[in-house]
Design an enzyme around this catalytic site. Structure first.
Site, PDB file in Angstrom:
ATOM      1  N   GLU A   1      29.249  61.796  47.615  1.00  0.00           N
ATOM      2  CA  GLU A   1      27.947  62.172  48.180  1.00  0.00           C
ATOM      3  C   GLU A   1      27.170  60.962  48.703  1.00  0.00           C
ATOM      4  OE1 GLU A   1      27.061  66.333  45.818  1.00  0.00           O
ATOM      5  OE2 GLU A   1      26.700  64.471  44.738  1.00  0.00           O
TER       6      GLU A   1
ATOM      7  N   ASP B   1      30.730  75.677  48.739  1.00  0.00           N
ATOM      8  CA  ASP B   1      31.456  76.839  48.178  1.00  0.00           C
ATOM      9  C   ASP B   1      30.449  77.965  47.943  1.00  0.00           C
ATOM     10  OD1 ASP B   1      30.874  74.757  45.739  1.00  0.00           O
ATOM     11  OD2 ASP B   1      30.521  76.829  45.131  1.00  0.00           O
TER      12      ASP B   1
HETATM   13  N1  ADE Z   1      27.833  72.201  43.293  1.00  0.00           N
HETATM   14  C1  ADE Z   1      28.568  72.660  44.337  1.00  0.00           C
HETATM   15  N2  ADE Z   1      29.069  73.880  44.073  1.00  0.00           N
HETATM   16  C2  ADE Z   1      28.640  74.214  42.842  1.00  0.00           C
HETATM   17  C3  ADE Z   1      28.834  75.334  42.010  1.00  0.00           C
HETATM   18  N3  ADE Z   1      29.570  76.382  42.412  1.00  0.00           N
HETATM   19  N4  ADE Z   1      28.262  75.340  40.791  1.00  0.00           N
HETATM   20  C4  ADE Z   1      27.520  74.281  40.388  1.00  0.00           C
HETATM   21  N5  ADE Z   1      27.305  73.194  41.120  1.00  0.00           N
HETATM   22  C5  ADE Z   1      27.862  73.148  42.350  1.00  0.00           C
END
Ligand code: ADE
Length: 232
Positions: free
Chosen positions: A12, A196
């Site tokens: 990041e 995601d």
């Molecule tokens: N950061 C990126 N995706 C995530 C997720 N599904 N749960 C927690 N933190 C995240």
């Protein structure tokens, strides 16, 4: 001015280190802080490591030791709002801790006495982010980000967080940074790009899109930084 740029994972902040190119490395509190001179302004960059405790420690260190005057967080998040897709950008209007639970004592989820369920981002930084987005033709969503020490890859848990906090996205650091910055009176902003959808495939998607989404977020953050220091 002195500005802190914070991420949770090395992926990041890598685009930020590439952007600033020259920096001094200072080791402190079991971490590394990268100090860059940017047109006469001091930029302090670090990744905290994953989770609320690491993020709180690093945010507090940036404020207390490195004397940052604004804290900009960049990274990736899981989408809760179905209008958010991989690579989309969101700025937190406010942040809450979805895993903070003393409901046994009649309190709402995310609340402890003398605290707040939600910590709002700094209004002028949020407005600046929206202005920069408009100027650059970026579709910047805005919404509540829920934070907890869990990677969410479960539809039921995601739905619960959506209902309990009216959250649009989920991650593992933002609200702890918000509590620290709010308590120490430093304006802060959290920008995230979606990696995601926090469902069954979240682990695979995260691995696949971490780097590209982290870069989208980091580069947008540098545009905000340029406007912020131009104003100072
Ligand atoms: N950061 C990126 N995706 C995530 C997720 N599904 N749960 C927690 N933190 C995240």
């Amino acid at each position: 001015m002195t500005v802190g740029l914070l991420g949770a994972m090395v992926e990041e902040i890598e685009p930020l280190l590439e952007y600033f190119k020259n920096y001094e490395v200072i080791k402190y509190a079991d971490n590394e802080f990268y100090l860059a001179d940017y047109n006469g302004h001091k930029i302090v960059i670090a990744y905290s490591k994953i989770g609320k405790v690491h993020a709180a420690l690093t945010a507090a260190t940036m404020i207390e030791k490195f004397k940052i005057e604004a804290l900009l967080f960049s990274g990736v998040a899981g989408a809760i709002d179905e209008n958010l897709h991989i690579g989309d950008l969101i700025v937190a209007s406010a942040l809450c801790q979805h895993d903070l639970d003393i409901t046994a004592f009649g309190h709402p989820y995310g609340y402890v006495p003398e605290g707040k369920v939600c910590y709002e981002s700094d209004d002028s930084l949020r407005e600046l982010a929206q202005r920069v987005a408009k100027e650059n033709n970026v579709d910047l969503k805005e919404g509540i980000i829920a934070t907890g020490d869990q990677f969410i890859a479960d539809e039921k848990k995601k739905e619960w967080i959506k209902k309990a906090f009216n959250a649009s996205a989920i991650e593992m650091e933002g609200a702890s940074v918000a509590v620290v910055a709010h308590s120490l009176k430093v304006p802060f902003l959290v920008i995230r790009s979606i990696s995601d959808a926090a469902g069954m495939d979240a682990g695979f998607d995260f691995d696949e899109f971490l780097k590209t989404s982290a870069k989208v977020s980091a580069l947008f953050l540098t545009d905000i930084l340029d406007k912020l220091i131009a104003k100072s």
